[in-house]
Enzyme design. Structure first.
Site, PDB file in Angstrom:
ATOM      1  N   PHE A 261       3.224   9.997   1.218  1.00 47.95           N
ATOM      2  CA  PHE A 261       4.254   9.969   0.185  1.00 47.95           C
ATOM      3  C   PHE A 261       5.199   8.798   0.398  1.00 47.95           C
ATOM      4  O   PHE A 261       6.277   8.743  -0.168  1.00 47.95           O
ATOM      5  CB  PHE A 261       5.015  11.296   0.180  1.00 47.95           C
ATOM      6  N   GLY A 262       4.780   7.847   1.233  1.00 48.09           N
ATOM      7  CA  GLY A 262       5.605   6.688   1.494  1.00 48.09           C
ATOM      8  C   GLY A 262       4.933   5.413   1.047  1.00 48.09           C
ATOM      9  O   GLY A 262       3.759   5.399   0.679  1.00 48.09           O
ATOM     10  N   LEU A 263       5.708   4.333   1.077  1.00 50.68           N
ATOM     11  CA  LEU A 263       5.186   3.013   0.753  1.00 50.68           C
ATOM     12  C   LEU A 263       5.099   2.181   2.020  1.00 50.68           C
ATOM     13  O   LEU A 263       5.902   2.335   2.944  1.00 50.68           O
ATOM     14  CB  LEU A 263       6.098   2.327  -0.268  1.00 50.68           C
ATOM     15  N   LEU A 264       4.119   1.295   2.059  1.00 55.25           N
ATOM     16  CA  LEU A 264       3.948   0.369   3.170  1.00 55.25           C
ATOM     17  C   LEU A 264       4.353  -1.026   2.722  1.00 55.25           C
ATOM     18  O   LEU A 264       3.930  -1.494   1.657  1.00 55.25           O
ATOM     19  CB  LEU A 264       2.491   0.350   3.637  1.00 55.25           C
TER      20      LEU A 264
ATOM     21  N   GLY B   9       0.829  -1.199   0.000  1.00 60.12           N
ATOM     22  CA  GLY B   9       0.000   0.000   0.000  1.00 60.12           C
ATOM     23  C   GLY B   9       0.855   1.237   0.000  1.00 60.12           C
ATOM     24  O   GLY B   9       2.080   1.179   0.122  1.00 60.12           O
ATOM     25  N   GLN B  10       0.190   2.359  -0.154  1.00 61.75           N
ATOM     26  CA  GLN B  10       0.877   3.638  -0.152  1.00 61.75           C
ATOM     27  C   GLN B  10       0.172   4.560   0.809  1.00 61.75           C
ATOM     28  O   GLN B  10      -1.049   4.693   0.777  1.00 61.75           O
ATOM     29  CB  GLN B  10       0.883   4.247  -1.557  1.00 61.75           C
TER      30      GLN B  10
ATOM     31  N   LYS C  43       6.581   1.635   7.173  1.00 65.32           N
ATOM     32  CA  LYS C  43       6.318   2.771   6.298  1.00 65.32           C
ATOM     33  C   LYS C  43       7.647   3.431   5.965  1.00 65.32           C
ATOM     34  O   LYS C  43       8.437   3.747   6.866  1.00 65.32           O
ATOM     35  CB  LYS C  43       5.379   3.760   6.981  1.00 65.32           C
TER      36      LYS C  43
ATOM     37  N   ASP D 147      -7.849  14.418  13.506  1.00 68.35           N
ATOM     38  CA  ASP D 147      -8.382  13.906  12.234  1.00 68.35           C
ATOM     39  C   ASP D 147      -9.097  12.565  12.436  1.00 68.35           C
ATOM     40  O   ASP D 147      -8.895  11.616  11.678  1.00 68.35           O
ATOM     41  CB  ASP D 147      -7.258  13.763  11.202  1.00 68.35           C
TER      42      ASP D 147
END
Length: 425
Positions: free
Chosen positions: A49-52, A45-46, A72, A178
């Site tokens: 602005f990072g990737l998981l 996943g994303q 992450k 949030d």
């Protein structure tokens, strides 16, 4: 602050000043600041602005599909993960959460644990990473899959879990800012446990235990997710404990009645703000507009009334708020049995459903919100696919300037609604 785009965007695209992380191969080993090694599995996943990546403690074998962790990874000069790390390192270490749970005699607390972080060099580039628990699906998917309605019992149980979470993070000097269904994830192993994630907007409201004072900043109006964000945030005020509870109240009401009265005009943040001001001043009418059948959950009115009278720096009475929700369970002949039933809701008819316009999200800059006495930095997320740990954030075009309201105290005066939607603000 740019608004947030609606879900469903498939191709990721970042603003010019943000870099997207390149994808690492499975088997890549990262070493955290404590010299512990972690092995990456596939990218799943994303987030921002990072990737998981699926991950596990480094071993001779591959990372399998049932890996218990995700990592992450972001370019080191990006801001969002840096800000999340500040919260996790200060307030989410396993021993800290464990001590709190023991003191409160709790079976679990829905705050993700911090397992490690560090930097990694790859192809001449430097990346920051953080190790997190792996989670299951998010409540937004379940909400939409259930016809955009949860049962009253479930909503009250979720409210009780949220109060536990918020009391913990508030007592550790932070607010979340949030809260929403897409940031509430079920445990990967226990579907009766829910966790509040995404601390990219988390704000250290009380450094060294001293709450910051109320101050409006017109440049920072409407931070958060517009349908849920607080009146304070609409006016450019830094997040607070009362704001978290207000956001939580809007979420619970939406889960019960399917949508909030202002959801058809989310493109006009001033209209949304003024609608919330009117609703705060007349909570009974607000709830009547949400529950057209007249079957209004009394506990929602009591909850919102308690939030209304809170001062900006006041500590909420969490036990009193829990009592209100528990009384709601009692009124329907139920108790909190700790089991979350996401089956078909049985609430009475409420507002007709509408298409939800584009949402808005703050852009978080490189400096962490808890590193300054000013209002928290805004953040903007890039569109992405959502796979694991609710990793889906989006970006939106710029908003129009907002006219500042006069502020005489911590309770702003009501302004009349402009009543007219405006495109993508």
């Amino acid at each position: 602050m740019p608004p947030k785009k609606a879900d469903g965007v498939k191709k990721a695209r970042a603003p010019a000043k943000r870099k997207l992380a390149e994808e690492f191969p499975s088997g890549e080993v990262l070493t955290d600041n404590a010299k512990k090694k972690w092995k990456l599995g596939s990218a799943v996943g994303q987030g921002g602005f990072g990737l998981l990546y699926l991950a596990n403690e480094d071993s001779s074998g591959p990372v399998t599909a049932d890996a218990p962790y995700v990592i992450k990874v972001e370019p080191s000069d990006n801001g969002p993960l840096f800000s999340e790390l500040k919260f996790y390192m200060r307030a989410a270490k396993p021993d800290l959460i464990g001590a709190w749970m023991k003191s409160k005699k709790m079976e679990y607390l829905g705050v993700p644990k911090y397992w490690g972080s560090g930097f990694h060099e790859k192809n001449g580039k430097r990346y920051r990473f953080m190790v997190m628990d792996r989670f299951g699906t998010d409540l937004q998917k379940l909400f939409e899959g259930n016809g955009k309605k949860f049962s009253r019992k479930l909503v009250l149980q979720l409210g009780l879990r949220l109060l536990d979470i918020l009391e913990y993070i508030h007592d550790h000097e932070y607010v979340h800012a949030d809260i929403k269904a897409s940031n509430l994830l079920l445990s990967y192993t226990n579907p009766n446990q829910v966790f509040l994630v995404d601390y990219g907007l988390a704000y250290r409201y009380a450094p060294e235990g001293v709450p910051k004072e109320y101050k409006e900043d017109p440049k920072r109006c409407h931070d958060g997710t517009i349908e849920f964000t607080s009146i304070d945030a609409h006016k450019g005020v830094s997040p607070s404990r009362r704001a978290d509870l207000e956001i939580m109240g809007y979420c619970m009401i939406q889960w019960l009645c399917s949508r909030l009265p202002w959801e058809d005009k989310l493109q006009d943040p001033l209209y949304v703000r003024d609608s919330k001001l009117r609703c705060r001043d007349n909570i009974d009418e607000f709830l009547k507009s949400c529950f057209a059948s007249g079957n209004i959950p009394a506990e929602m009115g009591k909850f919102m009334q308690e939030v209304k009278v809170l001062g900006y720096t006041d500590r909420p009475d969490y036990d009193k708020l829990r009592g209100i929700l528990q009384q709601g369970l009692k009124s329907i002949g139920s108790t909190d049995d700790k089991k979350l039933d996401f089956g078909v809701a049985t609430n009475s008819t409420s507002l007709p459903s509408v298409k939800t316009p584009k949402r808005k999200k703050a852009e978080e800059k490189g400096q962490s919100a808890d590193e300054t006495d000013s209002t928290p930095a805004k953040k903007r997320r890039a569109p992405q696919k959502k796979e694991v740990n609710g990793a889906k954030k989006t970006a939106s075009p710029a908003k129009r300037p907002v006219k500042k309201e006069t502020q005489a105290s911590s309770e702003p005066a009501v302004k009349k609604s402009r009543g007219r939607p405006k495109k993508n603000s």
